[in-house]
Design a protein around this motif. Structure first.
Motif, PDB file in Angstrom:
ATOM      1  N   THR A  70      53.546  14.002  68.173  1.00 55.20           N
ATOM      2  CA  THR A  70      53.140  13.097  69.250  1.00 55.20           C
ATOM      3  C   THR A  70      54.111  11.943  69.478  1.00 55.20           C
ATOM      4  N   GLU A  71      55.099  11.781  68.604  1.00 51.34           N
ATOM      5  CA  GLU A  71      56.025  10.669  68.776  1.00 51.34           C
ATOM      6  C   GLU A  71      57.186  11.051  69.694  1.00 51.34           C
ATOM      7  N   GLU A  72      57.713  10.055  70.374  1.00 56.07           N
ATOM      8  CA  GLU A  72      58.844  10.273  71.268  1.00 56.07           C
ATOM      9  C   GLU A  72      60.106  10.459  70.426  1.00 56.07           C
ATOM     10  N   ARG A  73      60.932  11.412  70.855  1.00 53.68           N
ATOM     11  CA  ARG A  73      62.190  11.667  70.157  1.00 53.68           C
ATOM     12  C   ARG A  73      63.322  11.549  71.159  1.00 53.68           C
ATOM     13  N   THR A  74      64.454  11.033  70.693  1.00 50.16           N
ATOM     14  CA  THR A  74      65.577  10.832  71.606  1.00 50.16           C
ATOM     15  C   THR A  74      66.796  11.675  71.265  1.00 50.16           C
ATOM     16  N   GLU A  75      66.826  12.260  70.091  1.00 54.37           N
ATOM     17  CA  GLU A  75      67.976  13.051  69.675  1.00 54.37           C
ATOM     18  C   GLU A  75      67.560  14.493  69.401  1.00 54.37           C
TER      19      GLU A  75
END
Length: 97
Positions: free
Chosen positions: A83-88
């Motif tokens: 559920t967490e946002e990931r950027t890589e």
């Protein structure tokens, strides 16, 4: 016509198509195509939780029929995605890389 105006026109056309969609799955395909066009993406997948922990593809558009078929059949679970946002990319679960 500017690129921004063209993208907005594309989204407006998608809105008109959405109003005529006969099923929710038809509407989700229209949305996937519109998102891909507006972002210059080669692929857009909309996944909706199925109530039993799965994330099936409900709307998909791809510039490649083969890639679209492969991703449409790819089974994901809510546990895989989190559920967490990931950027890589390297932070993504193996199934999403």
């Amino acid at each position: 016509m500017t690129a921004k105006t063209a993208k907005l026109e594309s989204l407006a056309a998608a809105g008109r198509e959405l109003a005529q969609a006969e099923t929710i799955d038809d509407a989700l395909v229209v949305l996937a195509r519109a998102v891909a066009a507006a972002t210059n993406a080669m692929l857009a997948v909309i996944r909706v939780p199925d109530g039993s922990g799965g994330l099936p593809s409900r709307g998909l558009w791809s510039s490649s029929t083969a890639l679209g078929a492969e991703l449409e059949g790819l089974e994901l679970s809510l546990e895989d995605v989190g559920t967490e946002e990931r950027t890589e990319d390297d932070e993504l679960p193996e199934s999403l890389r």
